[in-house]
Design a protein around this motif. Structure first.
Motif, short mmCIF file in Angstrom:
data_model
loop_
_atom_site.label_atom_id
_atom_site.label_comp_id
_atom_site.label_asym_id
_atom_site.label_seq_id
_atom_site.Cartn_x
_atom_site.Cartn_y
_atom_site.Cartn_z
N TYR A 147 0.83 -1.20 0.00
CA TYR A 147 0.00 0.00 0.00
C TYR A 147 0.87 1.26 0.00
N SER B 180 -0.20 4.14 1.44
CA SER B 180 -0.49 4.91 2.65
C SER B 180 -1.10 3.98 3.68
N TYR B 181 -0.91 4.32 4.95
CA TYR B 181 -1.50 3.46 5.99
C TYR B 181 -3.03 3.56 5.98
N LYS B 182 -3.57 4.69 5.55
CA LYS B 182 -5.03 4.81 5.46
C LYS B 182 -5.58 3.82 4.44
N GLN B 183 -4.90 3.74 3.32
CA GLN B 183 -5.30 2.78 2.29
C GLN B 183 -5.18 1.36 2.81
N PHE C 114 -5.31 0.19 6.01
CA PHE C 114 -6.34 -0.17 6.99
C PHE C 114 -7.70 -0.37 6.32
N GLU C 115 -8.01 0.48 5.37
CA GLU C 115 -9.29 0.36 4.68
C GLU C 115 -9.36 -0.94 3.88
N GLU D 45 -1.27 8.84 14.77
CA GLU D 45 -2.41 8.70 13.84
C GLU D 45 -2.56 7.28 13.31
N PRO D 46 -1.49 6.63 12.82
CA PRO D 46 -1.69 5.24 12.38
C PRO D 46 -2.04 4.28 13.51
N MET E 98 -5.74 4.90 14.25
CA MET E 98 -6.55 4.40 13.14
C MET E 98 -6.60 2.88 13.14
N ASN F 286 -9.97 0.50 13.65
CA ASN F 286 -10.35 -0.48 12.64
C ASN F 286 -10.22 -1.91 13.11
#
Length: 384
Positions: A61, A63-66, A68-69, A94-95, A98, A102
């Protein structure tokens, strides 16, 4: 364990020192599968790093947002079960938050966050979710540190009276340029935080003192120094300590001690005797008595405590060091997750790793030391 615990990683891409250490540690006992990662904030580097580490292309990935999603949408038997966060300090909170939001467990490099407020928020989220968070205060994971803790707890030294812990390094004795990646972010308050040396290695010394003794620091008197011209945060410091049982102590941390490598050392003095441990000679614990000859305890022997034995892998005389200590945190964390997933209660040995509580105390140490150093008052209460 019925199956390996699946790990994702945030940070730790190509040429990152600590990411490689984490992956080696996670792999040593064969309990963990590295399955996905957001390995760099640079998309190209993230993809290259994932390829070099043989991750599936669809689980690399940018980004870590990507991450986790996407991982949240995968079947439970495939998705990662915890994330290892190995970024600089300002990119911890933040990660980690998040991940917890999740449903992912977290293993995070120290210090836990950038500020004490963030650390408290993470601790609260861990308590709310019932998930598990481990923190890599590596030095408390050495077998002979476990032995030291067990002996203090048994009371063989009597009441603890004094604790001296020194952590000298010399690698920042001279000014460094931006080409030294490790030095660049550690000496930058926007990425490291309000303290340099004390935040980086002083926190390790403080955690080790509290871990071995079972005591908590209650008062401090600190003197932080910027020795190398041009630095924005401390590269050297000294702290007087008082503990909650009345004991006193000394803590020195320095990264300008020319010629020193990673010379962490602790002495704990009780009424009847004392102990001494050196990180660069980790298989040895020296025990000194008031009225008896000194003793040398060595890793891997049958006379050691259950905790020391649980965290040893080889017979006596076969050195175990930094990577194995790091691996002890990963192994105990993985065993804890496995027990919880199987509806079992983790044992005391499984649960023996630093947690969000240690992270909060570490951030409190940083903020208290900085406040004390700036204050004209001699002693300050250690507040959390």
């Amino acid at each position: 364990m019925k199956q390996k615990i699946r790990m994702g990683m945030v940070g730790g891409g190509k040429n990152a020192f600590i990411g490689a250490v984490h992956r080696i540690a996670a792999n040593i006992d064969g309990l963990i599968e590295f399955c996905c990662g957001a390995l760099s904030s640079n998309p190209d580097n993230a993809k290259i790093s994932g390829k070099e580490l043989f991750l599936p292309e669809d689980r690399v990935y940018t980004s870590y947002k990507q991450m986790f999603e996407a991982e949240s949408k995968l079947p439970a038997e495939v998705r990662m079960q915890f994330v290892s966060i190995v970024t600089p300090n300002h990119l911890h909170f933040e990660p980690a938050m998040m991940a917890l939001e999740n449903g992912f467990n977290v293993l995070i490099d120290k210090p836990i966050t950038f500020t004490l407020a963030e650390a408290k928020a993470l601790q609260q989220k861990v308590e709310e979710t019932g998930l598990t968070l481990a923190l890599t205060h590596t030095y408390s994971a050495y077998p002979m540190v476990k032995q030291a803790k067990a002996m203090v707890k048994e009371g063989v030294f009597g009441k603890i009276r004094k604790v001296c812990v020194n952590y000298p390094q010399g690698w920042l004795s001279n000014a460094t340029g931006d080409d030294n990646k490790q030095a660049a972010w550690r000496t930058d308050p926007s990425r490291s935080g309000i303290s340099g040396c004390m935040g980086d290695i002083g926190t390790h010394a403080a955690q080790l003192a509290e871990y071995i003794t079972g005591l908590q620091i209650s008062k401090i008197c600190a003197d932080l120094n910027i020795v190398v011209n041009g630095r924005a945060i401390d590269d050297d410091g000294n702290v007087l300590l008082k503990f909650d049982n009345g004991a006193n102590g000394l803590l020195m941390a320095s990264q300008i001690a020319a010629g020193e490598e990673n010379a962490l050392r602790i002495n704990v003095y009780g009424e009847k005797g004392s102990l001494e441990w050196h990180q660069m000679e980790p298989n040895t614990l020296l025990v000194k008595w008031l009225d008896q000859p000194a003793q040398i305890y060595r890793a891997g022997n049958g006379y050691l405590s259950a905790a020391a034995s649980h965290n040893s892998r080889t017979p006596s005389g076969h050195p175990e060091g930094y990577l194995e200590a790091f691996a002890n945190i990963y192994r105990n964390f993985a065993l804890t997750l496995s027990a919880k997933l199987n509806g079992e209660t983790p044992t005391a040995e499984m649960l023996d790793f630093p947690t969000a509580k240690d992270g909060v105390r570490g951030m409190a140490f940083i903020e208290n030391v900085v406040a004390s150093s700036k204050s004209t008052q001699k002693w300050l209460d250690f507040t959390v």
